[in-house]
Design a protein around this motif. Structure first.
Motif, PDB file in Angstrom:
ATOM      1  N   PRO A 129       0.817  -1.218   0.000  1.00 50.17           N
ATOM      2  CA  PRO A 129       0.000   0.000   0.000  1.00 50.17           C
ATOM      3  C   PRO A 129       0.850   1.269   0.000  1.00 50.17           C
ATOM      4  N   VAL A 130       0.394   2.261  -0.729  1.00 53.19           N
ATOM      5  CA  VAL A 130       0.979   3.599  -0.693  1.00 53.19           C
ATOM      6  C   VAL A 130       0.067   4.418   0.214  1.00 53.19           C
ATOM      7  N   LEU A 131       0.604   4.953   1.289  1.00 55.59           N
ATOM      8  CA  LEU A 131      -0.195   5.712   2.244  1.00 55.59           C
ATOM      9  C   LEU A 131      -0.119   7.200   1.930  1.00 55.59           C
ATOM     10  N   HIS A 132      -1.265   7.879   2.089  1.00 58.71           N
ATOM     11  CA  HIS A 132      -1.362   9.313   1.822  1.00 58.71           C
ATOM     12  C   HIS A 132      -1.802  10.035   3.099  1.00 58.71           C
ATOM     13  N   ILE A 133      -1.326  11.240   3.281  1.00 60.82           N
ATOM     14  CA  ILE A 133      -1.637  12.014   4.486  1.00 60.82           C
ATOM     15  C   ILE A 133      -2.865  12.887   4.253  1.00 60.82           C
ATOM     16  N   ALA A 134      -3.745  12.902   5.266  1.00 61.29           N
ATOM     17  CA  ALA A 134      -4.904  13.799   5.253  1.00 61.29           C
ATOM     18  C   ALA A 134      -5.239  14.172   6.690  1.00 61.29           C
ATOM     19  N   ARG A 135      -5.473  15.456   6.899  1.00 63.33           N
ATOM     20  CA  ARG A 135      -5.928  15.910   8.217  1.00 63.33           C
ATOM     21  C   ARG A 135      -7.333  15.371   8.472  1.00 63.33           C
ATOM     22  N   LEU A 136      -7.690  15.294   9.734  1.00 67.93           N
ATOM     23  CA  LEU A 136      -8.946  14.679  10.163  1.00 67.93           C
ATOM     24  C   LEU A 136      -9.743  15.649  11.024  1.00 67.93           C
ATOM     25  N   TRP A 137     -11.010  15.869  10.661  1.00 72.20           N
ATOM     26  CA  TRP A 137     -11.927  16.697  11.453  1.00 72.20           C
ATOM     27  C   TRP A 137     -13.091  15.809  11.870  1.00 72.20           C
ATOM     28  N   VAL A 138     -13.325  15.662  13.168  1.00 73.92           N
ATOM     29  CA  VAL A 138     -14.453  14.889  13.668  1.00 73.92           C
ATOM     30  C   VAL A 138     -15.665  15.817  13.713  1.00 73.92           C
ATOM     31  N   GLU A 139     -16.726  15.432  12.991  1.00 71.10           N
ATOM     32  CA  GLU A 139     -17.927  16.269  12.967  1.00 71.10           C
ATOM     33  C   GLU A 139     -18.719  16.114  14.267  1.00 71.10           C
ATOM     34  N   TYR A 140     -19.278  17.208  14.736  1.00 70.17           N
ATOM     35  CA  TYR A 140     -20.217  17.236  15.861  1.00 70.17           C
ATOM     36  C   TYR A 140     -19.635  16.808  17.197  1.00 70.17           C
ATOM     37  N   ALA A 141     -18.318  16.714  17.327  1.00 73.45           N
ATOM     38  CA  ALA A 141     -17.719  16.300  18.598  1.00 73.45           C
ATOM     39  C   ALA A 141     -16.315  16.878  18.702  1.00 73.45           C
ATOM     40  N   PRO A 142     -15.874  17.193  19.929  1.00 70.12           N
ATOM     41  CA  PRO A 142     -14.527  17.729  20.096  1.00 70.12           C
ATOM     42  C   PRO A 142     -13.433  16.676  19.958  1.00 70.12           C
ATOM     43  N   GLU A 143     -13.803  15.370  20.079  1.00 66.44           N
ATOM     44  CA  GLU A 143     -12.815  14.301  19.966  1.00 66.44           C
ATOM     45  C   GLU A 143     -13.523  12.980  19.690  1.00 66.44           C
TER      46      GLU A 143
END
Length: 197
Positions: A129-143
């Protein structure tokens, strides 16, 4: 520009005909601005931005206003939405592996701080596998707790590589080589067409 000017400029980019789920419109924004209710006006403009595709400049103006008002999460959200207005949106339902089965023992911060690697199906010459970076935003919750599940948004480092994702497709999240979570794509699309940029 000061906060009221930033919010006024952003409100001029919102079509008068659109309304939130509660039938609030840009006219209501102007009412709040007239009474110096800047945080309420900002929140309403964010909601209107969810109803209709708006240009990056709209979100950048809101981000600057939120920063002036010292609203950290709102500032981060508006910067995030400016990114999506430029590069497209990727939403997924993420399920993290339980703490007993993964290296992560603490919750994932929800406001776009984590930049994990993702297996989106690309393979190297040797088949790995080739891994790609992406930031993560959790919707409707702080964590999001280990073992938890939530809708998330992803902001790839190289958005063009992610264009082929389709709803229903499964991808995996990695913080190290092992799988940290599994996500099913809910929505993936190019930048929305807007009347201004």
């Amino acid at each position: 520009m000061d906060v009221p000017e930033l919010l006024e400029a952003a409100s001029l980019l919102v079509p008068e005909r659109i309304a939130t789920e509660n039938d609030l419109t840009v006219g209501d924004v102007w009412e709040y601005l007239a009474h110096d209710e800047w945080e309420v006006a900002l929140g309403l403009l964010e909601e209107l931005g969810d109803v209709h595709a708006l240009p990056p400049g709209f979100w950048e103006g809101l981000a600057t206003a939120a920063e002036e008002l010292r609203l950290e999460r709102s500032t981060a959200w508006c910067h995030w939405r400016a990114y999506e207005a430029r590069h497209g949106i990727i939403r997924a339902r993420l399920t993290l592996r339980p703490a007993a089965e993964a290296t992560r023992r603490t919750p994932v911060a929800g406001a776009g701080v984590l930049r994990p690697m993702w297996d989106i199906g690309d393979r190297s010459a040797d088949g790995g596998p080739v891994l790609h970076i992406a930031r993560l935003w959790v919707e409707y919750a702080p964590e999001l707790e280990p073992g938890g599940q939530a809708p998330v948004r992803l902001a790839p480092l190289d958005a063009a590589r992610w264009r082929r994702l389709r709803p229903g497709q499964e991808i995996t999240m990695h913080e190290v080589r092992s799988v940290a979570g599994t996500a099913v794509i809910l929505e993936a699309g190019p930048p929305p067409a807007t009347s201004a940029g």
